[in-house]
Design a protein around this motif. Structure first.
Motif, short mmCIF file in Angstrom:
data_model
loop_
_atom_site.label_atom_id
_atom_site.label_comp_id
_atom_site.label_asym_id
_atom_site.label_seq_id
_atom_site.Cartn_x
_atom_site.Cartn_y
_atom_site.Cartn_z
N GLY A 32 -0.77 -5.84 2.97
CA GLY A 32 -0.13 -5.20 1.81
C GLY A 32 -0.59 -5.80 0.50
O GLY A 32 -0.86 -5.08 -0.47
N ALA A 33 -0.71 -7.13 0.47
CA ALA A 33 -1.16 -7.81 -0.75
C ALA A 33 -2.58 -7.40 -1.10
O ALA A 33 -2.91 -7.14 -2.26
N VAL A 34 -3.44 -7.30 -0.08
CA VAL A 34 -4.83 -6.89 -0.32
C VAL A 34 -4.88 -5.45 -0.82
O VAL A 34 -5.59 -5.14 -1.77
N ALA A 35 -4.10 -4.56 -0.21
CA ALA A 35 -4.09 -3.15 -0.63
C ALA A 35 -3.61 -3.02 -2.08
O ALA A 35 -4.18 -2.26 -2.86
N ARG A 36 -2.56 -3.77 -2.43
CA ARG A 36 -2.07 -3.70 -3.81
C ARG A 36 -3.06 -4.29 -4.79
O ARG A 36 -3.26 -3.77 -5.89
N GLN A 37 -3.73 -5.37 -4.40
CA GLN A 37 -4.73 -6.00 -5.28
C GLN A 37 -5.91 -5.07 -5.52
O GLN A 37 -6.45 -5.03 -6.62
N LEU A 38 -6.30 -4.32 -4.50
CA LEU A 38 -7.42 -3.39 -4.63
C LEU A 38 -7.00 -2.01 -5.13
O LEU A 38 -7.84 -1.12 -5.23
N ASN A 39 -5.69 -1.86 -5.39
CA ASN A 39 -5.13 -0.57 -5.81
C ASN A 39 -5.50 0.52 -4.79
O ASN A 39 -5.93 1.61 -5.15
N ALA A 40 -5.34 0.17 -3.50
CA ALA A 40 -5.72 1.06 -2.41
C ALA A 40 -4.51 1.49 -1.59
O ALA A 40 -4.62 1.73 -0.39
N CYS A 41 -3.35 1.57 -2.22
CA CYS A 41 -2.13 1.98 -1.52
C CYS A 41 -2.09 3.50 -1.40
O CYS A 41 -2.45 4.20 -2.34
N SER A 42 -1.66 4.00 -0.24
CA SER A 42 -1.55 5.44 -0.04
C SER A 42 -0.53 5.72 1.05
O SER A 42 -0.15 4.82 1.81
N ALA A 43 -0.11 6.96 1.14
CA ALA A 43 0.82 7.36 2.20
C ALA A 43 0.16 7.19 3.57
O ALA A 43 0.80 6.76 4.53
N LEU A 44 -1.12 7.52 3.66
CA LEU A 44 -1.84 7.34 4.92
C LEU A 44 -1.89 5.87 5.30
O LEU A 44 -1.70 5.51 6.47
N GLY A 45 -2.12 5.01 4.32
CA GLY A 45 -2.16 3.57 4.58
C GLY A 45 -0.84 3.06 5.12
O GLY A 45 -0.81 2.23 6.03
N ARG A 145 6.98 -10.77 0.05
CA ARG A 145 5.52 -10.66 0.06
C ARG A 145 4.96 -12.06 -0.07
O ARG A 145 4.77 -12.57 -1.17
N VAL A 146 4.67 -12.67 1.06
CA VAL A 146 4.31 -14.09 1.12
C VAL A 146 3.15 -14.42 0.19
O VAL A 146 3.20 -15.41 -0.53
N LEU A 147 2.11 -13.59 0.16
CA LEU A 147 0.95 -13.88 -0.67
C LEU A 147 1.15 -13.48 -2.13
O LEU A 147 0.28 -13.72 -2.96
N GLU A 148 2.29 -12.87 -2.45
CA GLU A 148 2.58 -12.50 -3.83
C GLU A 148 3.89 -13.15 -4.27
O GLU A 148 4.62 -12.63 -5.08
#
Length: 195
Positions: A32-45, A145-148
């Motif tokens: 989740g932290a990686v997806a948010r950092q890359l702005n790659a969040c989606s419903a499919l994700g 969010r452990v990494l955030e």
């Protein structure tokens, strides 16, 4: 990791199956932290994340309990169903809170205990029943969010990676076991995002 763990279990490589579940534990805390950092969040994700959680922490973990005994196989099915129920129906409606123990922690406890005990089925049965009860309970657990989050939680996560690659297996298993048990025993006082 879940698919690889399933294949390992089916081919009799119990040790590898447990380690793959623990690697999945680390990856799940980071995805989740990686997806948010890359702005790659989606419903499919989000759907794929639930599928990965069910595969790794439901099916793959339940296979760690599988034997030729009918009661053990029923326990496997109960474990999978409790993960399914936990993932599908236990949204708390409260921001940053889960209802029921997140399945990643129960899986880490089972995989670590299995490695430390040499696959002692009597112990694993007791732990599995306890984890099922925690997962379907109505207790609230923090979604941190452990990494955030706080720096010390990032250090705990980094320690998990270091333990995985640089330490002896008993100490790494003990590290994951203590990490996961601390989440059950001290969810809000230790792991809440408000701490």
């Amino acid at each position: 990791m879940g698919m690889a763990s399933i294949l390992s279990s089916l081919n009799g490589h119990h040790h590898a199956a447990c380690w793959l579940v623990l690697i999945g534990y680390l990856l799940d805390l980071a995805d989740g932290a990686v997806a948010r950092q890359l702005n790659a969040c989606s419903a499919l994700g989000a759907k794929l994340d639930d599928f990965a959680d069910f595969t790794t922490f439901g099916i793959a973990t339940s296979l760690l309990l599988r034997t030729s005994d009918l009661l053990d196989n029923i326990l496997c099915m109960c474990y999978v169903l409790s993960v399914f129920v936990r993932l599908c129906f236990f949204s708390s409606g409260i921001p940053f809170m889960y209802r029921g123990l997140p399945c990643i922690y129960s899986s880490a406890i089972l995989a670590s205990a299995s490695l430390l005990s040499g696959g002692n089925m009597a112990l694993l049965r007791v732990i599995a029943v306890a984890m099922i009860l925690f997962m379907i309970s109505q207790n609230f657990y923090p979604h941190d969010r452990v990494l955030e989050s706080q720096a010390w939680k990032k250090v705990v996560y980094a320690g998990g990676i270091i333990m995985l690659f640089c330490s002896s297996f008993p100490s790494a298993c003990m590290y994951y076991l203590l990490w996961s048990v601390s989440y059950i025993l001290f969810p809000t006082s230790l792991w809440s995002s408000k701490v």
